[in-house]
Design a protein around this motif. Structure first.
Motif, mmCIF file in Angstrom:
data_model
loop_
_atom_site.group_PDB
_atom_site.id
_atom_site.type_symbol
_atom_site.label_atom_id
_atom_site.label_comp_id
_atom_site.label_asym_id
_atom_site.label_seq_id
_atom_site.Cartn_x
_atom_site.Cartn_y
_atom_site.Cartn_z
ATOM 1 N N GLU A 97 -4.918 -18.397 13.190
ATOM 2 C CA GLU A 97 -3.997 -17.270 13.366
ATOM 3 C C GLU A 97 -4.811 -15.993 13.461
ATOM 4 O O GLU A 97 -5.578 -15.668 12.549
ATOM 5 N N ARG A 98 -4.689 -15.298 14.567
ATOM 6 C CA ARG A 98 -5.445 -14.076 14.783
ATOM 7 C C ARG A 98 -4.679 -12.901 14.186
ATOM 8 O O ARG A 98 -3.742 -12.394 14.773
ATOM 9 N N ALA A 99 -5.088 -12.501 13.018
ATOM 10 C CA ALA A 99 -4.398 -11.416 12.311
ATOM 11 C C ALA A 99 -4.975 -10.062 12.724
ATOM 12 O O ALA A 99 -6.164 -9.935 13.029
ATOM 13 N N LYS A 100 -4.131 -9.046 12.716
ATOM 14 C CA LYS A 100 -4.586 -7.689 13.005
ATOM 15 C C LYS A 100 -5.092 -6.998 11.746
ATOM 16 O O LYS A 100 -5.911 -6.082 11.811
ATOM 17 N N SER A 101 -4.572 -7.407 10.605
ATOM 18 C CA SER A 101 -5.015 -6.864 9.318
ATOM 19 C C SER A 101 -4.929 -7.995 8.304
ATOM 20 O O SER A 101 -4.307 -9.026 8.554
ATOM 21 N N ILE A 102 -5.523 -7.801 7.135
ATOM 22 C CA ILE A 102 -5.577 -8.885 6.165
ATOM 23 C C ILE A 102 -4.970 -8.515 4.820
ATOM 24 O O ILE A 102 -4.511 -9.368 4.081
ATOM 25 N N ILE A 103 -4.946 -7.237 4.462
ATOM 26 C CA ILE A 103 -4.412 -6.822 3.162
ATOM 27 C C ILE A 103 -2.944 -6.431 3.326
ATOM 28 O O ILE A 103 -2.606 -5.571 4.144
ATOM 29 N N PHE B 238 1.154 -6.488 -8.859
ATOM 30 C CA PHE B 238 0.000 -6.114 -8.047
ATOM 31 C C PHE B 238 0.488 -5.261 -6.872
ATOM 32 O O PHE B 238 1.652 -5.337 -6.462
ATOM 33 N N ASP B 239 -0.433 -4.464 -6.343
ATOM 34 C CA ASP B 239 -0.100 -3.547 -5.246
ATOM 35 C C ASP B 239 -0.535 -4.062 -3.886
ATOM 36 O O ASP B 239 -0.034 -3.613 -2.866
ATOM 37 N N GLN B 240 -1.513 -4.969 -3.867
ATOM 38 C CA GLN B 240 -1.980 -5.487 -2.588
ATOM 39 C C GLN B 240 -2.408 -6.948 -2.744
ATOM 40 O O GLN B 240 -2.811 -7.384 -3.823
ATOM 41 N N SER B 241 -2.293 -7.673 -1.645
ATOM 42 C CA SER B 241 -2.559 -9.112 -1.700
ATOM 43 C C SER B 241 -3.133 -9.596 -0.379
ATOM 44 O O SER B 241 -3.044 -8.918 0.651
ATOM 45 N N ILE B 242 -3.717 -10.781 -0.425
ATOM 46 C CA ILE B 242 -4.235 -11.453 0.767
ATOM 47 C C ILE B 242 -3.790 -12.901 0.722
ATOM 48 O O ILE B 242 -3.897 -13.567 -0.311
ATOM 49 N N LYS C 149 -7.785 -1.090 -5.662
ATOM 50 C CA LYS C 149 -6.887 -1.689 -6.639
ATOM 51 C C LYS C 149 -7.107 -3.198 -6.578
ATOM 52 O O LYS C 149 -7.557 -3.720 -5.548
ATOM 53 N N PRO C 150 -6.819 -3.931 -7.655
ATOM 54 C CA PRO C 150 -7.017 -5.380 -7.605
ATOM 55 C C PRO C 150 -6.252 -6.008 -6.444
ATOM 56 O O PRO C 150 -5.120 -5.613 -6.128
ATOM 57 N N ILE C 151 -6.876 -6.974 -5.798
ATOM 58 C CA ILE C 151 -6.258 -7.735 -4.715
ATOM 59 C C ILE C 151 -5.833 -9.092 -5.266
ATOM 60 O O ILE C 151 -6.617 -9.770 -5.926
ATOM 61 N N ALA C 152 -4.601 -9.475 -4.988
ATOM 62 C CA ALA C 152 -4.078 -10.767 -5.443
ATOM 63 C C ALA C 152 -4.263 -11.812 -4.356
ATOM 64 O O ALA C 152 -3.827 -11.621 -3.214
ATOM 65 N N LEU C 153 -4.919 -12.917 -4.699
ATOM 66 C CA LEU C 153 -5.043 -14.073 -3.814
ATOM 67 C C LEU C 153 -4.090 -15.156 -4.302
ATOM 68 O O LEU C 153 -4.110 -15.523 -5.467
#
Length: 381
Positions: free
Chosen positions: A73-79, A89-93, A149-153
């Motif tokens: 999947e060709r994503a334009k952004s990841i976060i 959490f405020d941001q995730s991948i 900020k912490p990134i949630a996986l």
């Protein structure tokens, strides 16, 4: 009409969810190693087809083996940014779309409808991975306005599902975060996380990493029905122990708690995880958004037909009379008598087990983009 063949009928859909497998001549089928028992039409589909017997079959058609297909999947952004007040959490991948674990209750299943695939068996067998994810993450972390900020996986699908063994997208993302000193939280139910134990332990020493292991049941038989391609209960407890022994802060997620299916195990799950080394705990009441509700009913009909009415009655009592209520104030824990008792049981168990006493925030002050190739390290850092 050709004798001995299954002939297809097309059905116009209304705004309500309709099952392609609801026809009496086309019953639901269990597939070995899969959670869903149908390929439920997504909520955006306008037409579906269903196969009907013409009565000329001379012998029973053998069950088709469902193979897993993985596409880039060709994503334009990841976060992804999060503004939901009930999510910590405020941001995730999410390195992957879809999940081979096949957990029937997974609230991420409806996302497959956005790519014109079924939230049912397609969600477990037609997966997508993001090969550009690590490069996109590095680009995002280097932007001048990036606020660390912490990134949630693992907020949507498991970052350590079986596909990770081949693609290693999660590992590459962690390597980028390590170089940037970017803090990360991980939720998984897979032993594959132990492949990255040395890297995670190194990040944890700088207070850059926390892990939560999801433990839904301690019953192997129930696990195989609920979460067919996940690690067993003993393996997850071993994973908690290994992470804790390596100095990585580890929590247990008793999730989801399903009325009259696994809710009686809440205290036992928390105690077993505490004994393995977890010092934090959380739980989530079963969530049935969009297509998950009819898929879950099909699962109950197949595995626990005698409990179907009772389970769904308790679910609706906890969701304001509906299968699901997405209100931020209560979607994680529900309302009503059953939900309140579950919440009280959780609090009492945590107090007795000395869980959730001390919670340390991850350190965002260490964040520092490393020099790009060909650049010199600043002498003043």
């Amino acid at each position: 009409m050709v004798p001995g063949r299954l002939n297809c009928t097309f059905i116009q859909l209304s705004n309500e969810l309709t099952l392609a497998n609801d026809h009496p001549d086309n019953p639901l089928q269990k597939h070995r190693g899969r959670g869903a028992v149908s390929n439920l039409a997504g909520r955006f589909a306008t037409n579906i087809s269903t196969c009907e017997s013409d009565g000329w079959e001379l012998e029973e058609t053998p069950q088709r083996r469902l193979r897993t297909e993985a596409l880039p999947e060709r994503a334009k952004s990841i976060i992804a940014s999060n503004r939901s007040p009930d999510i910590p959490f405020d941001q995730s991948i999410n390195p992957y779309r879809g999940c081979e674990h096949g957990c029937i209750y997974c609230y991420a299943r409806p996302a497959h409808a956005y790519v014109d695939l079924s939230p049912g068996l397609d969600f477990e067998t037609r997966l997508f991975f993001k090969p550009d994810g690590p490069a996109l993450l590095e680009q995002a972390l280097r932007k001048p306005g990036y606020d660390c900020k912490p990134i949630a996986l693992g907020s949507n699908t498991d970052p350590y599902q079986p596909l990770e063994r081949q693609k290693r997208i999660t590992r590459q993302l962690l390597e980028v975060m390590h170089r940037f000193q970017q803090p990360v939280t991980i939720v998984t139910k897979s032993q594959l996380i132990l492949d990255d134990l040395p890297l995670l332990a190194e990040m944890a020493r700088d207070n850059l990493c926390q892990v939560a292991i999801s433990v839904t049941t301690l019953d192997n038989a129930l696990k195989r029905q609920l979460e067919p391609r996940t690690a067993g209960p003993a393996a997850r407890l071993h994973t908690i122990e290994a992470l804790s022994d390596a100095g990585i802060p580890v929590a247990v997620m008793a999730a989801p708690m399903i009325p009259a299916i696994n809710d009686s195990e809440l205290e036992a799950i928390l105690a077993a995880a505490r004994d393995a080394g977890a010092d934090q705990a959380a739980y989530i009441l079963l969530r049935l958004p969009h297509e998950v509700a009819p898929l879950f009913r099909q699962w109950l009909q197949e595995h626990y037909p005698d409990r179907l009415s009772h389970v769904m009655s308790l679910v609706r009592q906890s969701r304001g009379g509906r299968d699901y209520d997405s209100n931020f104030a209560q979607r994680q824990t529900g309302t009503g008598v059953f939900a309140q008792l579950l919440q009280q049981r959780f609090r009492i168990a945590c107090r007795k087990l000395d869980l959730n006493r001390r919670r340390q925030s991850l350190d965002c002050s260490r964040f520092a983009p490393p020099p790009c190739a060909g650049e010199q390290q600043s002498l003043f850092q």
